[in-house]
Write a protein that holds these residues in place. Structure first.
Motif, mmCIF file in Angstrom:
data_model
loop_
_atom_site.group_PDB
_atom_site.id
_atom_site.type_symbol
_atom_site.label_atom_id
_atom_site.label_comp_id
_atom_site.label_asym_id
_atom_site.label_seq_id
_atom_site.Cartn_x
_atom_site.Cartn_y
_atom_site.Cartn_z
ATOM 1 N N LEU A 161 0.793 -1.367 0.016
ATOM 2 C CA LEU A 161 -0.074 -0.019 -0.269
ATOM 3 C C LEU A 161 0.806 1.306 0.200
ATOM 4 O O LEU A 161 0.679 2.249 -0.609
ATOM 5 C CB LEU A 161 -0.890 -0.086 1.120
ATOM 6 N N ASN A 162 2.037 1.188 0.832
ATOM 7 C CA ASN A 162 2.812 2.449 1.022
ATOM 8 C C ASN A 162 3.515 2.696 -0.228
ATOM 9 O O ASN A 162 3.767 3.870 -0.821
ATOM 10 C CB ASN A 162 3.697 2.395 2.156
ATOM 11 N N THR A 163 4.149 1.603 -0.899
ATOM 12 C CA THR A 163 4.507 1.711 -2.107
ATOM 13 C C THR A 163 3.904 2.277 -3.271
ATOM 14 O O THR A 163 4.163 3.063 -3.915
ATOM 15 C CB THR A 163 5.217 0.481 -2.617
ATOM 16 N N SER B 30 8.077 18.173 -5.439
ATOM 17 C CA SER B 30 8.482 17.357 -6.735
ATOM 18 C C SER B 30 9.760 16.746 -6.478
ATOM 19 O O SER B 30 10.618 17.699 -6.736
ATOM 20 C CB SER B 30 8.072 18.142 -7.963
ATOM 21 N N GLU B 31 10.118 15.778 -6.555
ATOM 22 C CA GLU B 31 11.528 15.122 -6.378
ATOM 23 C C GLU B 31 12.039 14.847 -7.644
ATOM 24 O O GLU B 31 11.382 14.865 -8.971
ATOM 25 C CB GLU B 31 11.637 13.720 -5.588
ATOM 26 N N VAL C 44 9.240 7.565 -12.357
ATOM 27 C CA VAL C 44 9.259 6.774 -11.251
ATOM 28 C C VAL C 44 9.279 5.518 -11.984
ATOM 29 O O VAL C 44 8.548 5.007 -12.951
ATOM 30 C CB VAL C 44 7.961 6.920 -10.141
ATOM 31 N N HIS C 45 10.125 4.717 -11.495
ATOM 32 C CA HIS C 45 10.645 3.462 -12.145
ATOM 33 C C HIS C 45 10.793 2.350 -10.973
ATOM 34 O O HIS C 45 11.327 2.338 -10.213
ATOM 35 C CB HIS C 45 11.897 3.490 -12.860
ATOM 36 N N ARG D 203 1.849 9.276 -5.626
ATOM 37 C CA ARG D 203 2.156 10.942 -5.376
ATOM 38 C C ARG D 203 3.400 11.219 -6.097
ATOM 39 O O ARG D 203 3.366 12.411 -6.513
ATOM 40 C CB ARG D 203 2.392 10.833 -3.664
ATOM 41 N N GLN D 204 4.459 10.738 -6.188
ATOM 42 C CA GLN D 204 5.624 11.148 -6.896
ATOM 43 C C GLN D 204 5.020 11.412 -8.442
ATOM 44 O O GLN D 204 5.687 12.236 -8.796
ATOM 45 C CB GLN D 204 6.768 10.001 -6.707
#
Length: 393
Positions: free
Chosen positions: A276-278, A316-317, A376-377, A284-285
């Motif tokens: 779930l967190n992943t 934003s990262e 994100v990958h 979000r990212q």
């Protein structure tokens, strides 16, 4: 340890060096008791084939492994991990001859029973007198085992001055017993000592909570068994490569016996929050990076719009690569696998982690993937399923 690493190809080494200077290499370690030797094997391959981490975050046994890594000089890290795992698995040495499946199941159950009765060397021991005979309100009255041996082990094997000097960042999660709130102890923000590591692994009712600055803390796995969310929530300017090492698999066979039900329930309980967190954090990212790109396309006269100003504050990262490694149980392992500390199981867990990490780092999908500046990958390269490798813009 019997497994051997395949030396990295010259092309891999060159590709790795060209991409590592501008990235954070982060190792994220889940809780899972005796299964934590898998994480030690993962680290051994990571440090030999890819690079040393710049940040290690852990929960429970992951916090202990994280402290051993960050609290040792790079050349000594694998040796310190091996010393710890040899110590805690010393009560039941490996048999001299191979055991078949039925005998192995019996050996594992005997090892787990021994742990329940006598504890684990260098880790914990049964309380005497037992909890029901301890004074009401004392720590002894609310736990079955005494973790004083763990404090001695940590203070002997971990250089906390090195951790607090900040060469490699350490973050460990725990839960405040009074408030129920999750809290992270982070070497970039505070001084870390053995109490913080012990608090992260103080799983009730086996272990007593640990007092830090007037508050009592239990195992962080009560709220979330992975530090991934905390890691991704922290601000950063460089691209991140996160190696997330889980000890409980979310997917598994439908149980056919009551013992299998117990094992499956434990796997789901300690892995589901990780999934779930992943998913939530990576979503979000993706949204944050999309908002950043959208704002860059809009004309300057729109920038004072209140809604756009709100969007501009969404953090934003840079690009995030998440490499997921998951320990997969053997057929002879049962619900006791996380407190079965035999030497034979420890060696198998370590070898499995080392092999999985080496396999991942030599997989063409990892070696040749584009190191983009954004996006994100996600990689799960020990799996052949459809989610083995996926990318979001």
């Amino acid at each position: 340890m019997s497994s051997r690493l395949v030396p990295p190809s010259p092309a891999r080494v060159a590709h790795g060096h060209s991409s590592q200077t501008d990235e954070e290499c982060i190792l994220v370690l889940q809780g899972g008791g005796a299964l934590g030797a898998y994480q030690a094997g993962v680290f051994e391959s990571l440090s030999k084939v890819y690079r040393e981490p710049t940040w290690v975050a852990g929960i429970s046994i992951g916090a202990i492994n994280a402290a051993l890594i960050t609290g040792s000089p790079a050349p000594a890290r694998v040796a310190k991990l091996r010393e710890f795992w040899n110590l805690v698995s010393s009560a039941l040495p490996a048999p001299l001859v191979a055991t078949h499946l039925t005998a192995r199941e019996g050996l594992n159950e005997a090892s787990a029973g021994q742990v329940m009765l006598f504890g684990v060397p260098g880790f914990f021991k049964p309380r005497f007198p037992p909890a029901p005979f301890q004074p009401r309100g004392s720590l002894g009255a609310i736990s079955y085992y005494d973790t004083a041996p763990l404090r001695e082990t940590l203070e002997r094997l971990v250089d906390f001055d090195r951790i607090n000097a900040g060469a490699v960042r350490l973050s460990v999660g725990a839960v405040n017993v009074r408030t129920g709130n999750f809290e992270y102890f982070d070497s970039s923000k505070q001084t870390i000592d053995a109490r913080h590591i012990m608090a992260s692994g103080a799983l009730p009712p086996g272990f007593a909570p640990v007092e830090i600055d007037g508050e009592l803390y239990w195992d962080g796995g009560l709220v979330s068994n992975t530090p991934l969310q905390y890691v991704l929530d922290q601000p950063g300017k460089r691209r991140r490569v996160v190696f997330q090492v889980d000890l409980f698999a979310a997917t598994g066979a439908v149980p056919t016996t009551l013992p299998e039900v117990t094992e499956r329930e434990k796997d789901i309980r300690f892995s589901s929050r990780t999934r779930l967190n992943t998913t939530n954090e990576l979503d979000r990212q993706v949204i944050a990076q999309a908002a950043k790109r959208l704002l860059a396309k809009l004309p300057p006269e729109w920038h004072d719009d209140p809604d756009l100003r709100a969007l501009s504050r969404v953090r934003s990262e840079s690009a995030v690569d998440v490499v997921h490694l998951i320990y997969r149980s053997k057929h002879y392992e049962s619900q006791s696998k996380d407190y079965e500390f035999s030497r034979l199981s420890m060696q198998e867990h370590w070898d499995a982690g080392r092999a999985d990490m080496a396999h991942t780092l030599h997989d063409p999908r990892w070696v040749h993937h584009e190191r983009n500046a954004s996006g994100v990958h996600v990689f799960d390269l020990t799996s052949d399923g459809p989610t083995a490798s996926k990318t979001a813009p």
